[in-house]
Every structure is written in C-alpha cells, then in structure tokens.
Design an enzyme around this catalytic site. Structure first.
Site, PDB file in Angstrom:
ATOM      1  N   GLY A   1       3.784   8.765   0.361  1.00  0.00           N
ATOM      2  CA  GLY A   1       4.705   9.297   1.356  1.00  0.00           C
ATOM      3  C   GLY A   1       5.980   8.489   1.435  1.00  0.00           C
ATOM      4  O   GLY A   1       6.121   7.434   0.807  1.00  0.00           O
TER       5      GLY A   1
ATOM      6  N   CYS B   1      -6.759  12.765   7.749  1.00  0.00           N
ATOM      7  CA  CYS B   1      -6.408  12.851   6.327  1.00  0.00           C
ATOM      8  C   CYS B   1      -7.518  13.446   5.480  1.00  0.00           C
ATOM      9  O   CYS B   1      -7.248  14.109   4.472  1.00  0.00           O
ATOM     10  CB  CYS B   1      -5.996  11.483   5.797  1.00  0.00           C
TER      11      CYS B   1
ATOM     12  N   ALA C   1       0.856  -1.180   0.000  1.00  0.00           N
ATOM     13  CA  ALA C   1       0.000   0.000   0.000  1.00  0.00           C
ATOM     14  C   ALA C   1       0.891   1.229   0.000  1.00  0.00           C
ATOM     15  O   ALA C   1       1.622   1.473   0.958  1.00  0.00           O
ATOM     16  CB  ALA C   1      -0.908  -0.012   1.219  1.00  0.00           C
ATOM     17  N   MET C   2       0.840   2.017  -1.061  1.00  0.00           N
ATOM     18  CA  MET C   2       1.734   3.164  -1.230  1.00  0.00           C
ATOM     19  C   MET C   2       0.910   4.444  -1.231  1.00  0.00           C
ATOM     20  O   MET C   2       0.182   4.741  -2.185  1.00  0.00           O
ATOM     21  CB  MET C   2       2.547   3.011  -2.517  1.00  0.00           C
ATOM     22  N   SER C   3       1.036   5.199  -0.147  1.00  0.00           N
ATOM     23  CA  SER C   3       0.239   6.418   0.029  1.00  0.00           C
ATOM     24  C   SER C   3       0.773   7.592  -0.769  1.00  0.00           C
ATOM     25  O   SER C   3       0.080   8.585  -0.965  1.00  0.00           O
ATOM     26  CB  SER C   3       0.202   6.800   1.508  1.00  0.00           C
TER      27      SER C   3
ATOM     28  N   GLY D   1       3.661   1.097   5.553  1.00  0.00           N
ATOM     29  CA  GLY D   1       4.764   1.819   6.181  1.00  0.00           C
ATOM     30  C   GLY D   1       4.561   2.087   7.651  1.00  0.00           C
ATOM     31  O   GLY D   1       5.196   2.986   8.210  1.00  0.00           O
TER      32      GLY D   1
ATOM     33  N   LEU E   1      -4.353   3.721  -2.821  1.00  0.00           N
ATOM     34  CA  LEU E   1      -5.779   3.724  -2.542  1.00  0.00           C
ATOM     35  C   LEU E   1      -6.346   5.116  -2.770  1.00  0.00           C
ATOM     36  O   LEU E   1      -5.964   6.071  -2.086  1.00  0.00           O
ATOM     37  CB  LEU E   1      -6.040   3.284  -1.098  1.00  0.00           C
TER      38      LEU E   1
ATOM     39  N   CYS F   1      -9.809   3.166   9.807  1.00  0.00           N
ATOM     40  CA  CYS F   1      -9.270   2.963   8.471  1.00  0.00           C
ATOM     41  C   CYS F   1      -8.451   1.677   8.414  1.00  0.00           C
ATOM     42  O   CYS F   1      -8.559   0.895   7.458  1.00  0.00           O
ATOM     43  CB  CYS F   1      -8.420   4.158   8.056  1.00  0.00           C
TER      44      CYS F   1
ATOM     45  N   ASP G   1       7.404   6.873   4.082  1.00  0.00           N
ATOM     46  CA  ASP G   1       7.405   5.623   4.847  1.00  0.00           C
ATOM     47  C   ASP G   1       6.932   4.443   4.001  1.00  0.00           C
ATOM     48  O   ASP G   1       7.573   3.388   3.980  1.00  0.00           O
ATOM     49  CB  ASP G   1       6.516   5.755   6.090  1.00  0.00           C
TER      50      ASP G   1
END
Length: 385
Positions: free
Chosen positions: A29, A219, A25-27, A144, A51, A120, A31
């Site tokens: 950011g 967020c 899962a890559m936001s 992360g 996401l 979440c 981390d």
C-alpha cells in the site's frame, strides 16, 4: 522464508550518530511505501520485506478490501525497486493463522468482539517480525502506521498519538511494550500531512501505489462478510433473541454473528412496545442467546480489563487518564487502577456499545500509557455483563 545473507548473529541497539539498519514492512500500500522511502531518504540502511500472511493468496484484491494478495506482494516489490532498497518476502501465514485468525474465531465463539489489528501488531509485526529482524541485526522495524515515538530525557521512548489525530493509529499500537517500542519506527506520524498529501508524495517519488485504494475492514475477510466467515468456521446453531424481560422476540443462526451495540441485521420482525429501535445488549454463548434492548441500556460506567500491556513503566495506584474504547471512537475521561493483575476503569461519563473482547487504551495527554482487553462491563441501566 528467505533469510538475509551476511546478517550478524548479535542484535545491535540503535545508536545516535550512525544510520540504522531498518527493516521496512511493506504491505503493498501507499502508506508503507512512503514510510520506507522516508526512512531511506533519512540515510538509514533500509531493506523491504512483504509479509505473506495468507496460505492461499488471491491474485487480485477485491476492490479496497483485504490485503496480502499476490498483487500486493508485487506492488511492494515494485515500490522497493523504485526506492532502491533490497526486498524479500517472508512467509508468516501459519503464525498469522494461529495468532490472529484462530484467536479471532475463538473470541467470537466465546461471545466477545476482538480487534484483529491489535493482535496482528502484538503477535506478528512487533513480535514474530521484530524478533527475527533483531536477530538478523536490524535496529528497527519501520511501518506505515500513523503514530509518533518521542525520545525522553533518560533515553527511553514513548508512544504518542500522530500529529494528525484524524489519521492516528496509536489505538491499535497500544499493545506494544517498551522493548518493542525501542525497535519501532513510524515515519508518517511526525508530520501533519493529509492522506492526499501522502499520495501526492508517492507520485513525486514515482511510486505506482500512489492511487491504490486503502485496504479496510478485516484483511483476511476480503469480501467483508464477517458473519459468513464465522459460519464457515463455527457452523450454524439456531438460538433465541430475547428482550430484557426474557421474552423471545426472534431467532438467529449463531450468537457469534452479533456484537454488543449492534442495531442492524437483527431481523426481529416487529418493533418494541415503545416503538424505539433495539440493540444487542448481551451475547451468551453458553445458551446461544442474544439479548436486545433500548439504546440507553448500553451505557457503560465502569469496566474491568485483563492482560494489560504497558508502553513503558507500569503505573502505580489509581490515576486519571483518558481512554479510547474503540478503534474509531473518541476519548473518555477515566480513573484507572491496576489491581490483582486486572485494570479497573471507571468512566467520568457513560459510553455506549462497549463490548467484552475490545481493547481499552489509556492515554496521558497524547502519550499512550498501555492497553488491556475488556473482560466485563458495568452498566448504568442494567447489571454487569
């Protein structure tokens, strides 16, 4: 929502001796980018996914607030390109709205103080995302988060605090159950590296997000104005602010705009008789009243929590643990017992500002035992609320 081509129909459990199929899962950011890079470097077959959680994402972030913007999606894609892994965007905006945003608004309307990050993790990252990942044949979801998974002698998995307690995020992961932990991967939790060292590692790896500001606060409230966000959803309703004797000392435009333990923004206009500051003690949505009083009236000595979730085996009988009662709070020694589906917790020393709706997370040493939502509290100076 884009599916992955060629995914097997049956999930494959992680096995030693072979690379895992990992969904990172890559936001957008630093981390999550470094976590994905570490997973790939360890030899796992990594696929990145961003996401999309906002129905109408902004093009750019507002400083360090918020996430899930178009810019974040592009940053995640660029990081995946540098790492050399496939990348996809999944639209979970409607699920996020139902399970996180609507829940957040409803909890505040009921006079409680929710933690949307826990919701979440429970409903999105390790439910909707994990279920889809496992269904597509992935072994694990990588994030992360700063937390550690420890393998036990019998093949089970335990959730522990991160090696660096200053960055530990196990509190917001305390909602994960044993099945979810079996498919979780937290590459940043095992090493005692500072955030500056994580950023330096990102730079060495050529990741452009190395100096990107961290997102913080809530967020989906990019400007940080929680009260304004709630007012848009719940409207305004003038009510009274009263002291512990029931005397009116001020007014407000909506009880939902307050949280237990709050001191700033009361706008009472005149000091208490003893000249000491006053804090929010209670929020009553039924009559739209906010009660304020002295700091010592916030001392909580016991609480009851509902909807318990266990990171492993369900504990039996009363036992001693430590408890974390806020996302950035310290530990308090407690005695806790599960009775009639509720978690009953007695604190060894009083803790202040504990609000219904927050989570109590139990620890046995560094191991996370489980989490539950605080329903009622018993105070040392006033009766239960």
């Amino acid at each position: 929502m884009t599916d992955f081509p060629g995914a097997p129909t049956d999930p494959t459990a992680p096995r030693e001796g072979r690379p895992l199929r990992v969904l990172a899962a890559m936001s957008g950011g630093v981390d999550s980018a470094v976590a994905a890079a570490r997973a790939a470097e360890a030899g796992h077959e990594v696929t990145g996914v961003h996401l999309a959680l906002s129905a109408n994402p902004q093009s750019f972030r507002t400083g360090a607030r918020g996430c899930c913007t178009i810019e974040d999606s592009r940053d995640a894609r660029r990081a995946a390109d540098v790492i050399g892994v496939p990348f996809y965007v999944w639209d979970l905006a409607e699920r996020f709205r139902q399970d996180v945003i609507d829940d957040f608004v409803a909890e505040y309307a009921a006079g409680r103080t929710p933690n949307p990050c826990l919701r979440c993790n429970e409903k999105i990252k390790f439910a909707a995302l994990l279920d889809k990942a496992v269904g597509l044949g992935f072994d694990a979801v990588c994030t992360g988060h700063y937390a550690k998974i420890v393998e036990t002698a019998d093949g089970g998995r335990e959730l522990h605090r991160a090696a660096d307690w200053a960055k530990d995020q196990s509190y917001v992961l305390g909602v994960l159950d044993a099945r979810q932990l079996a498919h979780a991967m937290f590459p940043l939790g095992d090493t005692e590296t500072t955030k500056d060292e994580i950023r330096a590692e990102a730079e060495r790896r050529g990741l452009a997000v190395a100096r990107k500001p961290d997102s913080h606060d809530i967020c989906f409230i990019a400007d940080g104005d929680t009260q304004g966000f709630l007012a848009k959803h719940l409207g305004t309703a003038e009510g009274d602010i009263v002291d512990t004797e029931g005397t009116k000392v001020g007014t407000h435009s909506g009880a939902y705009g307050f949280t237990v333990g709050q001191r700033k923004g009361l706008r009472i206009g005149h000091p208490a008789a003893d000249g000491k500051p006053r804090y929010v003690l209670d929020i009553s949505p039924v009559d739209n009243t906010v009660t304020v009083g002295p700091a010592e009236a916030l001392d909580v000595v016991a609480l009851t929590a509902v909807k318990p979730r266990w990171c492993g085996q369900v504990p039996e009988g009363p036992a001693e643990y430590t408890a974390q009662l806020r996302a950035h709070g310290g530990e308090v020694p407690v005695t806790a017992e599960l009775a009639d589906g509720e978690l009953r917790v007695r604190l060894a020393r009083p803790a202040r500002g504990i609000a219904p709706g927050q989570a109590v997370v139990l620890y046995d040493g560094t191991r996370v035992v489980g989490s539950a939502t605080i329903a009622t509290t018993e105070r040392a100076a006033v009766s239960a609320v």
